[in-house]
Design a protein around this motif. Structure first.
Motif, mmCIF file in Angstrom:
data_model
loop_
_atom_site.group_PDB
_atom_site.id
_atom_site.type_symbol
_atom_site.label_atom_id
_atom_site.label_comp_id
_atom_site.label_asym_id
_atom_site.label_seq_id
_atom_site.Cartn_x
_atom_site.Cartn_y
_atom_site.Cartn_z
ATOM 1 N N LYS A 157 8.008 45.176 -112.254
ATOM 2 C CA LYS A 157 8.487 45.382 -110.885
ATOM 3 C C LYS A 157 8.273 44.137 -110.049
ATOM 4 C CE LYS A 157 7.964 50.406 -110.641
ATOM 5 N NZ LYS A 157 7.218 51.516 -110.038
ATOM 6 N N ASP A 158 7.117 43.504 -110.191
ATOM 7 C CA ASP A 158 6.840 42.278 -109.446
ATOM 8 C C ASP A 158 7.813 41.168 -109.834
ATOM 9 O OD1 ASP A 158 4.775 43.547 -108.156
ATOM 10 O OD2 ASP A 158 3.179 42.632 -109.374
ATOM 11 N N ALA A 159 8.083 41.054 -111.125
ATOM 12 C CA ALA A 159 9.029 40.041 -111.597
ATOM 13 C C ALA A 159 10.425 40.320 -111.058
ATOM 14 C CB ALA A 159 9.047 40.007 -113.125
ATOM 15 N N LEU A 160 10.806 41.583 -111.025
ATOM 16 C CA LEU A 160 12.109 41.961 -110.499
ATOM 17 C C LEU A 160 12.204 41.629 -109.010
ATOM 18 C CD1 LEU A 160 14.832 43.302 -111.077
ATOM 19 C CD2 LEU A 160 13.792 45.496 -110.534
ATOM 20 N N LYS A 161 11.139 41.926 -108.257
ATOM 21 C CA LYS A 161 11.124 41.600 -106.828
ATOM 22 C C LYS A 161 11.240 40.096 -106.610
ATOM 23 C CE LYS A 161 8.434 45.541 -105.177
ATOM 24 N NZ LYS A 161 7.138 45.978 -104.614
ATOM 25 N N ARG A 162 10.509 39.322 -107.412
ATOM 26 C CA ARG A 162 10.578 37.864 -107.283
ATOM 27 C C ARG A 162 11.977 37.359 -107.609
ATOM 28 N NH1 ARG A 162 5.487 38.207 -109.560
ATOM 29 N NH2 ARG A 162 6.263 37.696 -111.642
ATOM 30 N N ALA A 163 12.604 37.934 -108.617
ATOM 31 C CA ALA A 163 13.958 37.522 -109.004
ATOM 32 C C ALA A 163 14.956 37.865 -107.895
ATOM 33 C CB ALA A 163 14.365 38.186 -110.317
ATOM 34 N N GLU A 164 14.823 39.052 -107.308
ATOM 35 C CA GLU A 164 15.715 39.441 -106.206
ATOM 36 C C GLU A 164 15.515 38.532 -105.000
ATOM 37 O OE1 GLU A 164 14.906 43.564 -105.476
ATOM 38 O OE2 GLU A 164 15.951 44.218 -107.281
ATOM 39 N N TYR A 165 14.262 38.223 -104.699
ATOM 40 C CA TYR A 165 13.968 37.333 -103.577
ATOM 41 C C TYR A 165 14.559 35.947 -103.825
ATOM 42 C CZ TYR A 165 11.383 34.514 -100.235
ATOM 43 O OH TYR A 165 11.051 33.648 -99.230
ATOM 44 N N ALA A 166 14.406 35.441 -105.044
ATOM 45 C CA ALA A 166 14.949 34.125 -105.379
ATOM 46 C C ALA A 166 16.470 34.123 -105.255
ATOM 47 C CB ALA A 166 14.531 33.725 -106.793
ATOM 48 N N LYS A 167 17.096 35.208 -105.672
ATOM 49 C CA LYS A 167 18.560 35.317 -105.575
ATOM 50 C C LYS A 167 18.996 35.323 -104.113
ATOM 51 C CE LYS A 167 22.404 38.283 -106.897
ATOM 52 N NZ LYS A 167 22.788 39.581 -107.449
#
Length: 164
Positions: A46-56
Motif C-alpha cells: 500500500k505504501d509503495a502504491l501511494k508513493r507511485a500515485e504521488y510520483a505520477k
C-alpha cells in the motif's frame, strides 16, 4: 437444559457437537507469525502504491506547469497573453488594479489586434445598519484589450490552482 445434560451423559452430545482438539501454542505462534508477515507485506504494498500515485501526480503537475510556462513565453514573444495566464487588470474608470485570469484570446479584429476575456473577483463593501462593514466578492467576466493588462511574475502554486 435437561436435554443437554441427558445428551452429555449418554455421549450423544459428542456426536452432535464434537469437541475440537486445542491447538498447541506452537501452531498458534506459526499462524500469528504468518498473519503478521502478510499484514506487513500488505502495508508495504500500500505504501509503495501511494508513493507511485504521488510520483505520477507530481510528474503530471510538472509537465502541465512546464507546458503553461512555455505557452506564456511563446505568447509573450508574439506580443500577446496566453489562455489561463495570470495578469493584472487595470480598471481605468476607478483606477483600480485587479488580479485576473485570461480565459479567452480572440483574434476577430485581426492577428495584430487581439482582445481577451478575463475573470476576476471584484470586492464590494457594504455597511450594515449597526455599522458593521462586510466585504463580498463577485466574479466578473469581461472583455478587454492588451493595453489594460499587465504580466505578473510567474508563480507555480498560483498557476497550478488555475490549470488543475
Amino acid at each position: 437444559m435437561f436435554l443437554t445434560k441427558l445428551a452429555e451423559k449418554s455421549g450423544l452430545w459428542d456426536l452432535v457437537a464434537p469437541k475440537q482438539p486445542k491447538k498447541s501454542n506452537e501452531d498458534c505462534n506459526h499462524v500469528d507469525k504468518k498473519n503478521r508477515i502478510s499484514k506487513e507485506k500488505e502495508k508495504i504494498d500500500k505504501d509503495a502504491l501511494k508513493r507511485a500515485e504521488y510520483a505520477k501526480c507530481l510528474a503530471e503537475r510538472i509537465m502541465r506547469l512546464q507546458t503553461q510556462l512555455e505557452l506564456e513565453n511563446v505568447a509573450e514573444k508574439n506580443g500577446v497573453f496566453a489562455k489561463k495566464q495570470r495578469v493584472k487588470y487595470h480598471h481605468k474608470s476607478t483606477d483600480t488594479h485587479y488580479r485576473a485570469i485570461v480565459v479567452g484570446v480572440h483574434f476577430d479584429d485581426g492577428p495584430d489586434r487581439p482582445y481577451y476575456t478575463i475573470k476576476y473577483d471584484k470586492p464590494e463593501t457594504h455597511t450594515d445598519s449597526d455599522g458593521t462593514v462586510n466585504t463580498t466578492y463577485h466574479l466578473v467576466e469581461k472583455q478587454t484589450d492588451a493595453n489594460r493588462l499587465m504580466k505578473v511574475p510567474w508563480d507555480e502554486d498560483k498557476t497550478w490552482d488555475i490549470i488543475k
